[in-house]
Write a protein that holds these residues in place. Structure first.
Motif, short mmCIF file in Angstrom:
data_model
loop_
_atom_site.label_atom_id
_atom_site.label_comp_id
_atom_site.label_asym_id
_atom_site.label_seq_id
_atom_site.Cartn_x
_atom_site.Cartn_y
_atom_site.Cartn_z
N GLY A 1 1.01 11.73 -5.22
CA GLY A 1 -0.14 11.56 -4.33
C GLY A 1 0.23 11.67 -2.87
O GLY A 1 1.18 12.36 -2.48
N GLY B 1 -11.66 18.37 -0.64
CA GLY B 1 -11.36 18.11 -2.04
C GLY B 1 -9.91 18.41 -2.42
O GLY B 1 -9.48 18.16 -3.55
N VAL C 1 2.84 1.67 -9.22
CA VAL C 1 2.43 0.82 -8.09
C VAL C 1 1.40 1.60 -7.26
O VAL C 1 1.71 2.67 -6.72
CB VAL C 1 3.64 0.43 -7.21
N VAL D 1 -6.28 11.52 6.11
CA VAL D 1 -5.03 11.60 5.36
C VAL D 1 -3.82 11.45 6.28
O VAL D 1 -3.94 11.48 7.50
CB VAL D 1 -4.85 12.94 4.60
N VAL E 1 -0.25 -1.74 -11.07
CA VAL E 1 -0.47 -2.87 -10.15
C VAL E 1 -0.99 -2.36 -8.80
O VAL E 1 -0.63 -1.27 -8.35
CB VAL E 1 0.81 -3.72 -9.91
N LYS F 1 -10.49 4.09 -1.58
CA LYS F 1 -10.58 5.41 -0.91
C LYS F 1 -11.42 6.37 -1.72
O LYS F 1 -12.12 7.21 -1.15
CB LYS F 1 -9.19 5.98 -0.65
P1 FDA Z 1 -4.90 6.09 -2.54
O1 FDA Z 1 -5.04 5.71 -1.12
O2 FDA Z 1 -6.08 6.64 -3.26
O3 FDA Z 1 -4.35 4.86 -3.39
C1 FDA Z 1 -3.26 4.11 -2.95
C2 FDA Z 1 -3.38 2.75 -3.61
O4 FDA Z 1 -2.17 2.04 -3.38
C3 FDA Z 1 -4.51 1.91 -3.04
O5 FDA Z 1 -5.31 1.41 -4.08
C4 FDA Z 1 -3.79 0.79 -2.29
O6 FDA Z 1 -4.50 -0.44 -2.33
C5 FDA Z 1 -2.49 0.70 -3.06
N1 FDA Z 1 -1.40 0.12 -2.30
C6 FDA Z 1 -1.03 0.41 -1.03
N2 FDA Z 1 0.02 -0.34 -0.69
C7 FDA Z 1 0.31 -1.13 -1.76
C8 FDA Z 1 1.29 -2.12 -1.99
N3 FDA Z 1 2.17 -2.47 -1.04
N4 FDA Z 1 1.32 -2.72 -3.20
C9 FDA Z 1 0.42 -2.39 -4.16
N5 FDA Z 1 -0.53 -1.46 -3.98
C10 FDA Z 1 -0.58 -0.82 -2.79
N6 FDA Z 1 -9.86 13.51 -0.21
C11 FDA Z 1 -10.54 14.45 -0.94
O7 FDA Z 1 -9.91 15.26 -1.61
N7 FDA Z 1 -11.91 14.47 -0.92
C12 FDA Z 1 -12.66 13.57 -0.20
O8 FDA Z 1 -13.89 13.58 -0.27
C13 FDA Z 1 -11.96 12.63 0.61
N8 FDA Z 1 -12.64 11.77 1.41
C14 FDA Z 1 -11.96 10.83 2.15
C15 FDA Z 1 -12.67 9.99 2.99
C16 FDA Z 1 -11.99 9.02 3.72
C17 FDA Z 1 -12.76 8.12 4.66
C18 FDA Z 1 -10.58 8.89 3.59
C19 FDA Z 1 -9.82 7.84 4.35
C20 FDA Z 1 -9.88 9.76 2.76
C21 FDA Z 1 -10.56 10.75 2.05
N9 FDA Z 1 -9.85 11.65 1.24
C22 FDA Z 1 -10.56 12.60 0.53
C23 FDA Z 1 -8.39 11.55 1.05
C24 FDA Z 1 -8.10 10.87 -0.30
O9 FDA Z 1 -8.85 9.67 -0.37
C25 FDA Z 1 -6.62 10.55 -0.47
O10 FDA Z 1 -5.84 11.68 -0.17
C26 FDA Z 1 -6.33 10.10 -1.89
O11 FDA Z 1 -7.05 8.92 -2.17
C27 FDA Z 1 -4.84 9.86 -2.08
O12 FDA Z 1 -4.63 9.33 -3.36
P2 FDA Z 1 -3.41 8.32 -3.60
O13 FDA Z 1 -3.58 7.80 -4.97
O14 FDA Z 1 -2.14 8.94 -3.21
O15 FDA Z 1 -3.68 7.14 -2.56
#
Ligand code: FDA
Length: 398
Positions: A370, A381, A9, A343, A32, A41
């Protein structure tokens, strides 16, 4: 009811990578995500160029109630491993600053790479698709009610990320599921976030908005003191820039920051020493060492006349002025919140998870990876490296 070996998920960084890896190991994987656009993101990260890892990523670059938790996953899937994958996919990249690696072209390339890895693993992807319920079955495995019908799976991976930037799909779904199934949650709060001040406190500095300079910022004391040498940015409401984002993750509410606005200089000595040789006015002397706007604001704070010849200034005043630049102490009233945070600090408590596999100790077959987990990286990063490493730890254990 459709049956899968694994339902993941959340199709963000961790979920996409985990799904691809698990699929390539021969598991039937359903991925999903409730958002209609994929991996937003990743798309917006690194100013559109995705700072996808950091060459020097190690446990010291992460915060958690249990700092040792990330050690195993980070050691078993390193930034070098991810760099090799990026190279295999022919993505050009460069190092920008302190080991931070960015795509030369666009973060879209990382998304396409992760999609190709999913294709190689024959992953089924339903998007947009919501999951209303996840029910552990007494005989093992799970039933899930999704907006595209009921499915069963031997394992469920929660990769729904953190709370920042709700407008592109962040939800607390993963945290609520974890709580519902008996897991402890470390209180989530915005991290890597600009800090704000009440209007009166900030009024003397509001004119500095847009000014950026290298500083040393610290908070805490003794063993808990954290310190970063990075750029600071003055904004209309407070402070931002890498130095402030980094320290924001460590700062407790109401804790003061110490900022050295000229870490390369010793202004309290230099100004006194310059008295013998300089014929400048105090304002010009300071502006030769600091940005003009900063020099003016700090003279006003010190109630010193910029037009006064340096040679006529009292040593004590110059020392006081210098120290006020090197030892600026201030207490933010808040931060810009989930809308601007990069984050989430906190999340599913690591004490309920295996550091080897990310599997729940409370519900066998349930995994958290994650950002939803209480492991938070520095700016640069590190958060993506945690997403990749925790995804691999989970995928290889299933
Ligand atoms: P991520 O947020 O990537 O994915 C979560 C997914 O779950 C999303 O697709 C969402 O739609 C889905 N989701 C949420 N709720 C749901 C639900 N109820 N049902 C189904 N799906 C659901 N880090 C880094 O290392 N280098 C960088 O350059 C950056 N830059 C950056 C810029 C900005 C503006 C932000 C906000 C963040 C960053 N980050 C970053 C942080 C990085 O983006 C973040 O830590 C990772 O994307 C986390 O990966 P995850 O897969 O855990 O969550």
């Amino acid at each position: 009811m459709q049956a899968f070996d694994v339902v993941v998920v959340g199709a963000g960084a961790a979920g996409l990578f985990c799904a691809g890896q698990a699929g390539q190991r021969g598991l039937r994987v359903l991925l999903v995500d409730h958002a209609s656009r994929l991996a937003e993101k990743i798309r917006i990260s690194g100013g559109g160029r995705c700072n996808f890892t950091n060459r020097d990523a190690g446990p010291a670059n992460f915060l958690s109630d249990n700092p040792a938790f990330c050690r195993s996953a980070l050691a078993r899937y390193t930034s070098q491993d991810f760099i090799k994958l990026v190279q295999r996919h022919g993505i050009a990249f460069h190092e920008k600053h302190k080991g931070q690696l960015f795509c030369d072209d666009s973060s879209e390339q990382i998304i396409q790479m992760l999609l190709k890895e999913c294709e190689a693993g024959d992953v089924t992807r339903w998007q947009p698709c919501t999951v209303a319920d996840v029910r552990p079955r007494p005989e093992g495995g799970f039933e899930l009610d999704t907006s595209q019908g009921a499915v069963s799976a031997a394992r469920v991976v929660v990769a729904t990320g953190g709370l920042p930037v709700p407008k592109i799909g962040a939800t607390d779904w993963g945290l609520r599921l974890a709580t519902h199934l008996g897991h402890a949650i470390v209180e989530p709060r915005p991290a890597l976030v600009p800090l704000t001040f009440d209007a009166d406190t900030w009024a003397p500095f509001a004119a500095l908005a847009g000014l950026s300079l290298p500083v040393e910022v610290s908070c805490g004391s003794g063993k808990t003191r954290m310190r970063f040498l990075e750029d600071l940015l003055f904004t209309h409401r407070g402070l931002s820039g890498p130095a402030i984002l980094q320290i924001s993750s460590y700062r407790a509410a109401d804790q003061a920051l110490q900022i050295n606005l000229a870490p390369e200089l010793r202004l309290d000595q230099e100004l006194v020493e310059a008295k013998g040789s300089s014929r400048r006015q105090l304002g010009n002397e300071l502006a030769a060492r600091l940005a003009q706007r900063l020099a003016s604001a700090w003279l006003e704070r010190a109630r010193l006349e910029p037009s006064r010849p340096l040679a006529e200034c009292r040593d004590a005043d110059l020392q006081r002025l210098g120290r006020s630049v090197h030892e600026w102490q201030l207490t933010p009233s808040g931060d810009e919140g989930w809308r601007k945070a990069e984050v989430m600090r906190g999340g599913v408590s690591t004490r309920d998870l295996s550091s080897q596999t990310m599997e729940s100790r409370r519900v066998p077959g349930l995994y958290f990876i994650g950002e939803v987990v209480d492991v938070t990286g520095w700016l640069g990063g590190y958060n993506f490296q945690w997403a990749w490493a925790s995804a691999v730890a989970c995928a290889t254990a299933m």
